[in-house]
Scaffold this motif. Structure first.
Motif: not given
Lengths: 397, 252
Positions: B84, B82, B87, A390, A226-230
């Motif tokens: 993500r 990349h 992961r 971030g 999951v992206q950090r901002w999310k």
């Protein structure tokens, strides 16, 4: 993904008793308890003050004209006991200092003669004004005595009282009851929301960032795709929701106090309050509160992300409360109005806009400016939060 | 398959840290030019004393930290560019058992399954398999706060493996556990290896390293001091214990 994070964080927050206490229980109960205590104490105080027998020490004798006039005033204007000091002014004022008597009355020794000669007699009331209600009661007595004496003099001089009155003046209040309430008490409502909104945001903001760092759970979360901002937005939504819930609980508590505890005996005032506490106004209030609460979350989260422990975050965020509440307090002062300048000052603009909203004289251009300003600072705060979150040095202890 | 080349990581030193370390340097190098690779069906052990740079290395492999220089390739994916995508292939077990105390074991597994976009059917199957394997059925619906250290570690491992990763990175997986729980985790690592998956783990327990490892690396002060197969290492021990050989390499 944001919703999944939000759902999990919300579940965890709801299961935290301390946060729930701050978020719901305290804001919900504070008004019923506070209003009940204030109304109860002030009611019993007023009652005992009006029933109190005032001990009035008089410089002369009980047969003096002013004393007779005082005696003739009905007990409905407040009970009293008159004690004659027969010219002993030293003892009179000493007794007042020693609280043997409540009030001292001094007047010219030849008062009756002065009045008979249509002169002006000196009368001095020595009142300790820290005793609330004494001064008003004495002014009421004196008004009766003075009016009686003046009318007697008009009769003696053969003057028509009407002829001494060139103007019949009426000072009409053009403000509606609602406007008056908005101006005098309208600032309190947003102030309450700001205080509780801040408090409601505080614990989840610390727990979901600093707390998670301290417990070592953040590392696990960051290893997911999951992206950090999310992750940040999902958590932030919980912080914002907690702030809004605390504000709403405070409002609900206030509503219950007013509607069901019969705390406003004046039906006119009650009608005005009912007119204010309507669904559309509450929705508008919360629309104003939303960017404000996002702003609160946005200033707390970077602090929480930066600090290493719950305790450290708490020690920084708690004093911040004062900084936030200060501009809100400014809005409580009468005379500070919503204009192009104040609409640009975050927090103060929300207080003043809410005041106008309650008073029913809201300028929609100023509302738009206030809203845009709050949206901008909220967006800036979110941006700062995302940047801080971030940074790898911030998120790992 | 995981391959790292010339991997380095520097951290900025705060004023306080510079004072403590009596240095004028603004940066400290936690990992210095590491090179190694680990193939599928292989268990690779990373050894080193405290502060050697093991955890920093594993955090970079798990893409939590970004390397200052060098490259990491995870199943053909450039993990630096990349992260993500990389992961999705990795299961990372952190050194501290980081679990949410107010959630149940089951809720945590469901949550992490959803974060890895595991479909509900697969999640059900994986849960059934892992709960049996780790003997978790008895406490799956208990809140984490009520569980023992061993139970928590089982939940952590289950969480790490729920998306059936190609690469398992374990930071001291048996640390602080009783022998029975540790044995079940060792068995699980063996099973994983048998499934042709890649396992990288750090440990202080030399017996565990001896039991599991195909290859090992010893790092000290962020630098690779030794790298060989376990068999070669045993030959080089010249009658010393594993711990003795480890100390000798670190102190050389």
């Amino acid at each position: 993904m944001i919703f999944k994070i939000f759902k999990k964080e919300l579940k965890e927050t709801i299961r935290d008793r301390k946060t729930m206490l701050i978020m719901v229980a305290i804001p919900l109960l504070v008004f019923p308890i506070l209003i009940n205590v204030v109304v109860g104490v002030s009611g019993s105080f007023n009652e005992s003050a009006s029933e109190k027998i005032l001990k009035i020490g008089i410089i002369g004798d009980s047969n003096d004209l002013i004393v007779k006039q005082l005696k003739s005033i009905p007990a409905s204007f407040g009970p009293k006991e008159l004690i004659a000091y027969k010219g002993d002014s030293t003892r009179l004022f000493k007794d007042q200092n020693d609280e043997v008597i409540d009030i001292a009355l001094w007047y010219d020794s030849g008062l009756e003669g002065i009045l008979a000669a249509q002169g002006t007699a000196n009368v001095l009331w020595a009142i300790d004004n820290t005793n609330i209600g004494y001064s008003e009661r004495i002014k009421g007595y004196m008004n009766i005595i003075e009016t009686e004496e003046r009318l007697k003099r008009y009769d003696e001089l053969g003057i028509d009282e009407q002829k001494l009155q060139p103007y019949r003046i009426t000072y009409q209040n053009t403000a509606s009851d609602r406007q008056m309430l908005g101006e005098l008490a309208g600032g309190i409502l947003p102030y309450i929301f700001i205080a509780f909104g801040f408090l409601g945001c505080m614990y989840p903001a610390i727990d979901l960032f600093s707390g998670e760092k301290e417990r070592g759970t953040i590392e696990t979360l960051l290893s997911t795709p999951v992206q950090r901002w999310k992750i940040l937005i999902g958590k932030m939504l919980v912080v914002v929701l907690s702030g809004l819930t605390a504000s709403f609980s405070a409002l609900f508590g206030l509503f219950v106090s007013i509607e069901f505890l019969d705390l406003i005996p004046d039906p006119t005032l009650m009608a005005v309050v009912s007119k204010i506490l309507t669904f559309p106004i509450i929705i508008k209030l919360f629309a104003l509160l939303l960017p404000l609460t996002v702003f609160f979350a946005g200033i707390m989260i970077p602090i929480s992300v930066y600090t290493k422990s719950f305790k450290e975050a708490q020690s920084i965020i708690t004093p911040l409360n004062i900084v936030v509440v200060l501009p809100a307090m400014l809005g409580l002062f009468p005379g500070i109005e919503l204009n192009y300048l104040t609409a640009c000052i975050p927090i103060l603009n929300i207080v003043l806009t809410t005041k106008s909203l309650i008073a029913g004289n809201l300028d929609y251009i100023l509302l738009a400016i206030s809203f845009l300003i709050m949206l901008s600072v909220a967006a800036a705060a979110v941006f700062v939060s995302i940047r801080q979150f971030g940074k790898e040095t911030n998120i790992l202890n | 398959m995981i391959t790292i080349k010339n991997l380095s990581k520097e951290f900025k030193l705060s004023k306080e840290q510079r004072k403590e370390q009596a240095t004028d340097r603004k940066f400290t190098r936690a990992v210095n030019d590491l090179n190694f690779s680990c193939k599928p069906g292989e268990v690779y052990s990373l050894l080193g004393p405290n502060g050697a740079g093991k955890t920093t290395t594993l955090r970079m492999l798990a893409t939590i930290l970004k390397p200052t220089s060098g490259s990491i390739e995870v199943c053909g994916i450039d993990a630096v560019k990349h992260p993500r995508e990389a992961r999705m292939k990795i299961g990372f077990l952190t050194g501290s058992t980081g679990l949410y105390a107010r959630l149940t074991a089951n809720e945590i597994i469901d949550y992490f399954g959803s974060l890895y976009s595991v479909s509900s059917n697969t999640l059900k199957e994986r849960k059934a398999y892992l709960y049996d394997l780790l003997d978790m059925n008895g406490f799956a619906n208990k809140r984490i706060g009520q569980l023992s250290t061993g139970m928590k570690q089982k939940v952590s491992i289950c969480r790490t493996m729920i998306h059936d990763p190609e690469i398992l990175i374990l930071d001291e997986p048996t640390s602080g556990l009783d022998v029975i729980t540790a044995a079940s985790i060792i068995q699980l690592i063996r099973d994983y290896k048998a499934q042709n998956k890649t396992v990288i783990f750090s440990s202080h327990i030399m017996g565990e390293v001896d039991l599991l490892s195909d290859r090992l690396a010893i790092i000290h002060n962020g630098t690779l001091k030794h790298q060989s197969t376990m068999e070669e290492f045993r030959k080089e021990m010249e009658g010393q214990s594993l711990t003795g050989a480890f100390i000798k390499i670190v102190q050389s």
